[in-house]
Design an enzyme around this catalytic site. Sequence first.
Site, PDB file in Angstrom:
ATOM      1  N   SER A   7      10.231   5.866  -5.180  1.00 10.57           N
ATOM      2  CA  SER A   7       8.995   6.440  -4.353  1.00 10.57           C
ATOM      3  C   SER A   7       9.720   7.049  -2.846  1.00 10.57           C
ATOM      4  O   SER A   7       9.732   6.549  -2.427  1.00 10.57           O
ATOM      5  CB  SER A   7       7.722   6.232  -5.063  1.00 10.57           C
ATOM      6  OG  SER A   7       6.929   6.757  -4.273  1.00 10.57           O
TER       7      SER A   7
ATOM      8  N   HIS B   4       1.566   5.484   0.224  1.00  9.78           N
ATOM      9  CA  HIS B   4       1.445   4.998   0.125  1.00  9.78           C
ATOM     10  C   HIS B   4       2.087   3.689   0.234  1.00  9.78           C
ATOM     11  O   HIS B   4       2.090   2.740  -0.102  1.00  9.78           O
ATOM     12  CB  HIS B   4       0.620   4.793  -1.259  1.00  9.78           C
ATOM     13  CG  HIS B   4       1.815   5.625  -2.331  1.00  9.78           C
ATOM     14  ND1 HIS B   4       1.716   6.562  -2.711  1.00  9.78           N
ATOM     15  CD2 HIS B   4       3.059   4.762  -3.391  1.00  9.78           C
ATOM     16  CE1 HIS B   4       2.391   6.951  -3.614  1.00  9.78           C
ATOM     17  NE2 HIS B   4       3.558   5.746  -3.901  1.00  9.78           N
TER      18      HIS B   4
ATOM     19  N   ASP C 100      -0.057  12.397  -0.005  1.00  7.98           N
ATOM     20  CA  ASP C 100       0.134  10.843  -0.438  1.00  7.98           C
ATOM     21  C   ASP C 100       1.617  11.214   0.527  1.00  7.98           C
ATOM     22  O   ASP C 100       2.322  10.482  -0.082  1.00  7.98           O
ATOM     23  CB  ASP C 100       0.637  11.025  -1.488  1.00  7.98           C
ATOM     24  CG  ASP C 100       0.638   9.379  -1.787  1.00  7.98           C
ATOM     25  OD1 ASP C 100       0.888   8.620  -0.933  1.00  7.98           O
ATOM     26  OD2 ASP C 100       1.191   8.720  -3.014  1.00  7.98           O
TER      27      ASP C 100
END
Length: 500
Positions: free
Chosen positions: A234, A130, A160
């Site tokens: 992230s 993402h 992911d």
Amino acid sequence: MSNILRKHRAAALVGAAIVLGAASMPFALSSSSTALAAPAETGGILASSGSFASVVDADKPAVVTITTTMKATNASADNSPMDEQFRQFFEQQGIPLPHQAPQQHGSQHAMALGSGFVISPDGVIVTNNHVIDNAIDIKVTLDDGTELPAKLLGADAKSDLAVLKVQAPHPLSTIAWGDSDKLKLGDQILAIGNPFGIGTTVTAGIVSARGRDLHSGPYDDFIQIDAPINHGNSGGPLVDRDGNVVGINTAIYSPNGGSVGVGFAIPSDEAKTIVAKLQKDGSIDHGYLGVQIQPVTQDVADAVGLSKPEGALVAAVSDGTPAAHAGVKIGDIVTAVGSENVKTPKDLSRLVADLSPGAKETVTVWRGGKTVDVNVTVGGNEDTQKQAAVESSGDLGQAAGQPSLGIGLADLTPDIRQQLNLPHGVAGALVANVKPDKSAAAAGIQPGDVIVSVNDKPVHDARDVKTAVADAGKSGRKSVLLLIERGGNKTFVAVPFAAA
């Protein structure tokens, strides 16, 4: 998925409740590569002062900032599937949801920021899917400030994970993978990344929990940490005291857009295999069966004669799917796939996702009081709805022991069928009323439900239901397993018989 639209890289990122990173705001996951990274030279222990300086000195040069340009979207983050899954998870845990940050508009393009880390000297980088999802341009900034264009080698939405490649003028510093399976609660860890675009930052904490399932996909097995991570972290590495990657910083629970000490990381042992596949093939075609499944509670186990509440209960089988072709039936409890035991629905989801489309596999089920082997030809994941996934079924199946079921039944008349919009082929008995202090109410049975089977035996009217329930009680079963039709969906509910 929480989103953060950045107009330029230095801008502060504003976030939402459960921040999973960035397609509008990058949060990277990590994974492994076929090339092995050299281990960090840290000596393996902390200095007597307790400093992590040697670990940071070894690992920081391999941590990168990832900036992506993507087409702006007017879709609200509240509508994203990932945010909805996180919302459901925290509601189930009784945790209040924070307010979503307002969406920014007015630009044809949006900038997103995330982190990543280098796993091979030739420029292979791991990050979240993402972080780069829908990106039209990807740039990587090395620790020394060098900015390089990045090529996407592969990405996988279910895990992911994404793998990038940059062409650097010299071999790059790397971080080695560690063993996340050895992590214990209380172990010290470091999170490294670029929060809010302010520059590479290191925070320290401990492992708070293991095995967190946030219902975001078949691979959910998050490490929960209290080391502060924020928007932009992230994809950055979570490292142990030896400086090796044991996780990939991925998401936070945040009521205010910043860290409150509840972060989640993907275990490195889970990421390695997936990254290696992405690096080799560019994508992963996950297997699917075509079933809806739910947990096996003690009441369900008692109802079907299982010695332990383990396995995955098949609540529905989609027409034309591999499971349907193989003869998997509603009411089957999947206990193994090949040589691997299935103890929970999550086990089945992961095992199925890891299978290669076209592979022939034996699925072991508990059916009619005995074990049955079913030969399945695994399908592909062209339709994500076909993959085995835990059926979200509210409080159904959760029961408290009460002296009687406490439901009133009625036959399905034409008028009732019309009111409930029931297809003509649906047979069974209508639940006309439910006593609030009885076990059926505690199990989640509601007026308007239609009971279509009892202990895997189809029923056609109220008399059939009463007879089947009575027979179950006489046989010494501790509970009865009802298949309920509600709103066009079917789910199993185990209602216990309690001692008088």
